[in-house]
Write a protein that holds these residues in place. Structure first.
Motif, PDB file in Angstrom:
ATOM      1  N   ASP A 137       0.886  -1.165   0.000  1.00  4.73           N
ATOM      2  CA  ASP A 137       0.000   0.000   0.000  1.00  4.73           C
ATOM      3  C   ASP A 137       0.922   1.212   0.000  1.00  4.73           C
ATOM      4  N   GLY A 138       1.092   1.814  -1.163  1.00  7.88           N
ATOM      5  CA  GLY A 138       2.063   2.886  -1.321  1.00  7.88           C
ATOM      6  C   GLY A 138       1.810   4.064  -0.389  1.00  7.88           C
ATOM      7  N   ALA A 139       0.551   4.430  -0.226  1.00  5.69           N
ATOM      8  CA  ALA A 139       0.234   5.575   0.630  1.00  5.69           C
ATOM      9  C   ALA A 139       0.581   5.264   2.082  1.00  5.69           C
ATOM     10  N   ALA A 140       0.275   4.051   2.506  1.00  2.00           N
ATOM     11  CA  ALA A 140       0.601   3.666   3.888  1.00  2.00           C
ATOM     12  C   ALA A 140       2.110   3.600   4.078  1.00  2.00           C
ATOM     13  N   ALA A 141       2.807   3.069   3.093  1.00  2.00           N
ATOM     14  CA  ALA A 141       4.271   2.996   3.186  1.00  2.00           C
ATOM     15  C   ALA A 141       4.860   4.397   3.301  1.00  2.00           C
ATOM     16  N   ALA A 142       4.338   5.322   2.509  1.00  2.00           N
ATOM     17  CA  ALA A 142       4.855   6.693   2.532  1.00  2.00           C
ATOM     18  C   ALA A 142       4.573   7.361   3.881  1.00  2.00           C
ATOM     19  N   ALA A 143       3.366   7.135   4.405  1.00  2.00           N
ATOM     20  CA  ALA A 143       3.012   7.745   5.695  1.00  2.00           C
ATOM     21  C   ALA A 143       3.911   7.193   6.807  1.00  2.00           C
ATOM     22  N   ASN A 144       4.112   5.879   6.781  1.00  2.00           N
ATOM     23  CA  ASN A 144       4.992   5.273   7.789  1.00  2.00           C
ATOM     24  C   ASN A 144       6.429   5.771   7.629  1.00  2.00           C
ATOM     25  N   ALA A 145       6.881   5.904   6.398  1.00  2.00           N
ATOM     26  CA  ALA A 145       8.263   6.338   6.171  1.00  2.00           C
ATOM     27  C   ALA A 145       8.475   7.775   6.636  1.00  2.00           C
ATOM     28  N   ASP A 146       7.471   8.615   6.450  1.00  2.00           N
ATOM     29  CA  ASP A 146       7.614  10.004   6.923  1.00  2.00           C
ATOM     30  C   ASP A 146       7.754  10.043   8.447  1.00  2.00           C
ATOM     31  N   ILE A 147       7.019   9.189   9.132  1.00  2.00           N
ATOM     32  CA  ILE A 147       7.149   9.120  10.599  1.00  2.00           C
ATOM     33  C   ILE A 147       8.550   8.623  10.961  1.00  2.00           C
ATOM     34  N   VAL A 148       9.033   7.626  10.222  1.00  2.00           N
ATOM     35  CA  VAL A 148      10.380   7.100  10.478  1.00  2.00           C
ATOM     36  C   VAL A 148      11.430   8.210  10.310  1.00  2.00           C
ATOM     37  N   VAL A 149      11.276   9.019   9.280  1.00  5.11           N
ATOM     38  CA  VAL A 149      12.235  10.109   9.054  1.00  5.11           C
ATOM     39  C   VAL A 149      12.257  11.055  10.253  1.00  5.11           C
ATOM     40  N   THR A 150      11.095  11.450  10.715  1.00  6.80           N
ATOM     41  CA  THR A 150      11.042  12.354  11.884  1.00  6.80           C
ATOM     42  C   THR A 150      11.678  11.696  13.102  1.00  6.80           C
ATOM     43  N   LEU A 151      11.316  10.438  13.343  1.00 12.56           N
ATOM     44  CA  LEU A 151      11.831   9.754  14.535  1.00 12.56           C
ATOM     45  C   LEU A 151      13.320   9.482  14.424  1.00 12.56           C
ATOM     46  N   SER A 152      13.831   9.304  13.227  1.00 11.69           N
ATOM     47  CA  SER A 152      15.249   8.957  13.053  1.00 11.69           C
ATOM     48  C   SER A 152      16.180  10.028  13.606  1.00 11.69           C
ATOM     49  N   LYS A 153      15.656  11.230  13.726  1.00  8.19           N
ATOM     50  CA  LYS A 153      16.490  12.346  14.193  1.00  8.19           C
ATOM     51  C   LYS A 153      16.569  12.426  15.713  1.00  8.19           C
ATOM     52  N   LEU A 154      15.720  11.652  16.390  1.00  8.64           N
ATOM     53  CA  LEU A 154      15.545  11.905  17.821  1.00  8.64           C
ATOM     54  C   LEU A 154      16.440  11.106  18.762  1.00  8.64           C
ATOM     55  N   PRO A 155      16.625   9.806  18.581  1.00  7.72           N
ATOM     56  CA  PRO A 155      17.196   9.019  19.687  1.00  7.72           C
ATOM     57  C   PRO A 155      18.612   9.406  20.085  1.00  7.72           C
ATOM     58  N   PHE A 156      19.369   9.971  19.159  1.00 11.64           N
ATOM     59  CA  PHE A 156      20.798  10.153  19.421  1.00 11.64           C
ATOM     60  C   PHE A 156      21.083  11.140  20.549  1.00 11.64           C
ATOM     61  N   ALA A 157      20.176  12.092  20.736  1.00  9.41           N
ATOM     62  CA  ALA A 157      20.334  13.020  21.870  1.00  9.41           C
ATOM     63  C   ALA A 157      20.292  12.274  23.201  1.00  9.41           C
ATOM     64  N   GLY A 158      19.707  11.091  23.173  1.00  7.48           N
ATOM     65  CA  GLY A 158      19.577  10.318  24.408  1.00  7.48           C
ATOM     66  C   GLY A 158      20.802   9.471  24.746  1.00  7.48           C
ATOM     67  N   PHE A 159      21.790   9.466  23.842  1.00 11.06           N
ATOM     68  CA  PHE A 159      23.017   8.699  24.139  1.00 11.06           C
ATOM     69  C   PHE A 159      23.980   9.579  24.935  1.00 11.06           C
ATOM     70  N   VAL A 160      23.535   9.914  26.126  1.00 15.12           N
ATOM     71  CA  VAL A 160      24.314  10.752  27.029  1.00 15.12           C
ATOM     72  C   VAL A 160      25.443   9.904  27.626  1.00 15.12           C
ATOM     73  N   GLU A 161      26.633  10.463  27.682  1.00 14.62           N
ATOM     74  CA  GLU A 161      27.786   9.721  28.209  1.00 14.62           C
ATOM     75  C   GLU A 161      27.459   9.175  29.605  1.00 14.62           C
ATOM     76  N   GLY A 162      27.832   7.930  29.811  1.00 14.10           N
ATOM     77  CA  GLY A 162      27.561   7.305  31.101  1.00 14.10           C
ATOM     78  C   GLY A 162      26.254   6.533  31.145  1.00 14.10           C
ATOM     79  N   THR A 163      25.554   6.461  30.009  1.00 12.03           N
ATOM     80  CA  THR A 163      24.281   5.741  30.003  1.00 12.03           C
ATOM     81  C   THR A 163      24.368   4.451  29.183  1.00 12.03           C
TER      82      THR A 163
END
Lengths: 150, 150
Positions: A58-84
């Motif tokens: 389902d191309g539309a569903a794939a695109a919608a999911n991929a857009d969410i992935v793009v936004t989320l891909s930017k987030l986790p790295f701030a959480g790799f705080v030294e010592g964790t």
């Protein structure tokens, strides 16, 4: 102001954060990065199910999911705080911080590949989606192999 | 295909999802909705810290955080799968499903208010941000009061 404080408390905004720190406590950083990966992985998995033929494409569903992935891909790295990091399975190993440039590059590679995945999803072409999904999934594995306890 | 499966496994794409179900197991839905709220709340809190004068106002940072909140605001509700409530503090109560129209409206209200928050953040005007933050925070509290165990 008092009313704003009460309302804010309902949203989990209870404690002051110093301007320089994105997380007040190390465990907040860990919880945040895990949550980011959980949300990203859920939506990435929905694309994977199509790429692997387990659900109809389902191309539309794939695109919608991929857009969410793009936004989320930017987030986790701030959480790799030294010592964790840690020694438990699934936790980041010490190389995340001792080989930080390599870790950052691995993260950037993933971010770049999910942008390509979102573009591929928008073509509505399953073969392009499969190819871009495989490339993006490869960046997950590469980073896990190097930086996550097995 | 086998290589794709191995790569996909690295991203948590291990199990087939039926086309009709977004989550294979109830606990996946619970984990996903909690994770979505964790990420949303983290970024909402960063705006709150500015609205409440605990960190210096930074219009660009407020706008960036608000855009993430808007994206995340759309996600958690898919995780409120029937049968995934509970009696523990913080878990959804039975009204989420017995008064579903009201719950859905409360979710929609939050989604609408965070869109307004993102617009307010883009004005680079702290008073507008404070006002929109208060309204958005009010929707958190209203929904928690009605639908979450205290």
């Amino acid at each position: 102001m008092k009313k704003l404080m009460i309302l804010a408390a309902a949203c989990g905004v209870l404690t002051a954060l110093p301007a320089a720190a994105q997380f007040q406590k190390p465990e907040d950083a860990v919880k945040y990065r895990k949550a980011s990966f959980t949300v990203m992985g859920t939506h990435f998995a929905r694309i994977g199910a199509m790429a692997q033929g387990r659900v109809p494409f389902d191309g539309a569903a794939a695109a919608a999911n991929a857009d969410i992935v793009v936004t989320l891909s930017k987030l986790p790295f701030a959480g790799f705080v030294e010592g964790t990091g840690g020694t438990e399975k699934g936790m980041p190993n010490a190389k995340v911080w001792s080989e930080k440039a390599k870790f950052d590059a691995a993260g950037k590679k993933m971010q770049d590949e999910v942008v390509k995945l979102a573009a591929a999803a928008k073509t509505n072409n399953l073969d392009q989606l499969k190819s871009a999904f495989g490339a993006a999934a490869g960046t997950c594995k590469a980073c896990h192999d190097d930086f996550r306890n097995q």
